[in-house]
Enzyme design. Sequence first.
Site, PDB file in Angstrom:
ATOM      1  N   HIS A  61       0.824  -1.205   0.000  1.00 42.63           N
ATOM      2  CA  HIS A  61       0.000   0.000   0.000  1.00 42.63           C
ATOM      3  C   HIS A  61       0.859   1.257   0.000  1.00 42.63           C
ATOM      4  O   HIS A  61       0.500   2.273  -0.612  1.00 42.63           O
ATOM      5  CB  HIS A  61      -0.927  -0.019   1.221  1.00 42.63           C
ATOM      6  CG  HIS A  61      -1.725   1.228   1.380  1.00 42.63           C
ATOM      7  ND1 HIS A  61      -1.432   2.191   2.328  1.00 42.63           N
ATOM      8  CD2 HIS A  61      -2.806   1.702   0.699  1.00 42.63           C
ATOM      9  CE1 HIS A  61      -2.293   3.189   2.225  1.00 42.63           C
ATOM     10  NE2 HIS A  61      -3.132   2.912   1.250  1.00 42.63           N
ATOM     11  N   GLU A  64       1.639   2.071  -3.468  1.00 45.18           N
ATOM     12  CA  GLU A  64       0.504   2.672  -4.167  1.00 45.18           C
ATOM     13  C   GLU A  64       0.540   4.189  -4.054  1.00 45.18           C
ATOM     14  O   GLU A  64       0.226   4.915  -5.007  1.00 45.18           O
ATOM     15  CB  GLU A  64      -0.799   2.128  -3.589  1.00 45.18           C
ATOM     16  CG  GLU A  64      -2.048   2.752  -4.195  1.00 45.18           C
ATOM     17  CD  GLU A  64      -3.249   2.643  -3.268  1.00 45.18           C
ATOM     18  OE1 GLU A  64      -3.954   3.665  -3.089  1.00 45.18           O
ATOM     19  OE2 GLU A  64      -3.479   1.548  -2.727  1.00 45.18           O
ATOM     20  N   GLU A 141      -4.076   8.229   7.172  1.00 41.76           N
ATOM     21  CA  GLU A 141      -5.078   7.311   6.624  1.00 41.76           C
ATOM     22  C   GLU A 141      -5.416   6.206   7.626  1.00 41.76           C
ATOM     23  O   GLU A 141      -6.579   5.832   7.796  1.00 41.76           O
ATOM     24  CB  GLU A 141      -4.562   6.711   5.320  1.00 41.76           C
ATOM     25  CG  GLU A 141      -5.573   5.859   4.588  1.00 41.76           C
ATOM     26  CD  GLU A 141      -5.067   5.347   3.249  1.00 41.76           C
ATOM     27  OE1 GLU A 141      -5.817   4.605   2.583  1.00 41.76           O
ATOM     28  OE2 GLU A 141      -3.926   5.678   2.877  1.00 41.76           O
TER      29      GLU A 141
END
Length: 437
Positions: A61, A64, A141
């Site tokens: 992630h 990403e 996040e």
Amino acid sequence: MTLTTTLHPGREGAGVVRRTVLPGGLRVVTETMPTVRSVAVGMWVGIGSRDEAPEHMGATHFLEHLLFKGTPTRDAMEISASIEGIGGEINAFTAKEYTCYYARVLDEDLAVAVDVLADVVTSSLITDDDVESERGVILEEIAMHDDDPSDVVYEQFAAALYGDTPIGRPILGTVESINELPRERIAEYYRRYYEPRRTVVSVCGNVRHEDVVELVARAYERAGALGGPLDCDPPRTTGPGVETHSGVTVLDRPTEQANLVLGTTGMSRTDDRRFALGVLNAALGGGMSSRLFQEIREKRGLAYSAYSYTSAYADTGQFGIYVGCLPSKIDDVLKICRDEVARVVSEGLDPDEIVRGKGQMRGGLVLGLEDTGSRMSRIGKNELVYDELLSVDEVLARIDAVTPDEVAEVAADVLTRPLTLAVIGPYGDKDFSGAIS
């Protein structure tokens, strides 16, 4: 040298699906929709969070985020502006077994979308400054995610079901793992896994397959990422190892609403019984007419949200029931869930329920494929994780072919497996073990 095949001939010039394998094993699959004016482009990499060793936890992630920060030819602003400046959209997502970078643009801007996405996927710089900048973004996040118990409860359930294994760990990583990931480890992970043989480029819209292949080949050649044999990675059939567990996990929080997931292991994505499980899931908890919704919400008013779900991976899966209710109602809700599951196992589904379950699956499939983005996702994901691409008509036929006996057999198998329960709410040391015994 390339290898091109037609996977589905389509109807009257529409829906033709073609596949080309380029040097290095890079696959390009397209579906033609000549009546639309948009194009969706996806670059699917066969690497997900379940492939991470403990020292790489959260790296998939993290990448990403980092791939949008800059390449030798574009900085972060130029990457986003290249697509948004022509009215398009660009984004990405990370899953347990793959990562996808995608864009949607006007058909006349196909070349821009392919060039930008290929640049991002093949040529990210991953600088020290970018890593530190995105480290803070990812920690934000995680904090945002942790503030939503209806999200956290699914991670809690996966961790309880699979234990401390890659498939049981959160896709985002943890605060500790993200803080401990150095730039060198992330860059090494990128170089190891982001290879053409693990990559599928899927494009859907008003396009010609030959044009897409030429654009993709040109972009990858420019990055020096094209060459070698036509060998591509086969679909994943197993993972680093899956152990499953039964038990109860409770996260004590002073929330106004309790969130729970009650479930067990399901089926892998290639299990032939997955269509029968889909019909069972739809009838049990797939909509407003389902048993769980009717019993929990409509008849008793115990919850706003109540449904069942399935998820599938290469070698395992999940079947779960989610409910959000007042903390004082959780015992009643759990009893209804157990009673309804037991009733399905002992009595099966009514003929009307099976008809409705099939109808929900059929409608969900067809209505979910009305735009280029969803069709791009379908052909890209299928190429990456399945041995074959079933046409929509073939999938509908398999749903229609499900029999009451097959649904009963699946219910007797899946719904009698050892249960796992995850709960978030103000419960202290409350004992929920009776709910799964």
